[in-house]
Design a protein around this motif. Structure first.
Motif: not given
Length: 230
Positions: A16-23
């Motif tokens: 999940l962390e690796a795929s996250a996109d804060p945008a």
């Protein structure tokens, strides 16, 4: 990392962390999703992950313990409804922090159990998102539980009427949603829902009147009525 049914809680959290996109957070916030614990994965992405890892009740319970929004949403997608107890459901609802979490959980809860007792327990809780759960469950069950007797839903009309007085945004919208969905089950339910909506619309209480008008706009739409009669 490829996720599978054998993936551990730690593997999933790392993915999940690796795929996250804060945008994505700005758009989430715009539609009323609480983002202070979000990392930026969309619900379609989470559903794909849920499909890959499958249902695993113990792992879902572990995912729920994470403060991360996406972890909690994934937990709701991978709990085993057959293993959810009333105590589990009430405890989960106490942690709900957004409408999207409620609405996703409502489908899970309806699959686990749907009756007047459990719905009433959620409705009598004064916390906004716990109370919303009651009416999201009614709305979902009205669509998905096609073999449920009409009387099961109309018996909940006093609950709908009572909590239509709750002027909080996420409650009143769910109350209207519940009334609308029950009304669209069939002609008999439609007639009963219209009657209740008209009663609410004529109320001197602002929230009740809003719910009644909102439901009436939907239920009185000629195209919807034509589809219902067809």
């Amino acid at each position: 990392m490829e996720l599978t049914a054998q993936s551990s809680t730690e593997d999933i959290l790392s993915a999940l962390e690796a795929s996250a996109d804060p945008a994505r957070l700005a758009e989430m916030k715009r539609v009323g999703i609480k983002t202070d614990t979000a990392i930026g994965l969309s619900n379609p992405e989470l559903r794909q992950i849920a499909k890959a890892v499958g249902v695993n009740h113990a792992r879902a319970a572990a995912l729920w313990q994470s403060p991360v929004r996406e972890s909690k949403m994934l937990a709701l997608l991978t709990f085993d409804p057959g293993e959810l107890t009333q105590e589990n459901m009430l405890a989960l609802a106490g942690d709900f922090v957004s409408w999207e979490m409620v609405d996703l959980a409502a489908d899970l809860f309806v699959e686990a159990r749907f009756d007047a007792e459990i719905v009433s327990l959620f409705a009598q809780d004064d916390r906004e998102f716990v109370r919303r759960t009651a009416f999201a469950m009614i709305a979902g069950a009205a669509v998905h539980r096609k073999k449920e007797p009409d009387g099961s839903f109309m018996a909940l009309f006093p609950l709908i009427e009572a909590h239509a007085a709750d002027g909080r945004n996420f409650v009143k919208k769910a109350v209207s949603w519940a009334l609308r969905n029950v009304g669209m089950r069939n002609v008999r339910c439609h007639r009963a829902a219209i009657a209740l909506a008209e009663k609410l619309a004529a109320s001197d209480e602002r929230a009740k009147a809003w719910v009644g008008r909102d439901a009436l706009r939907y239920l009185a739409d000629p195209k919807r009525i034509a589809r219902l009669k067809a």
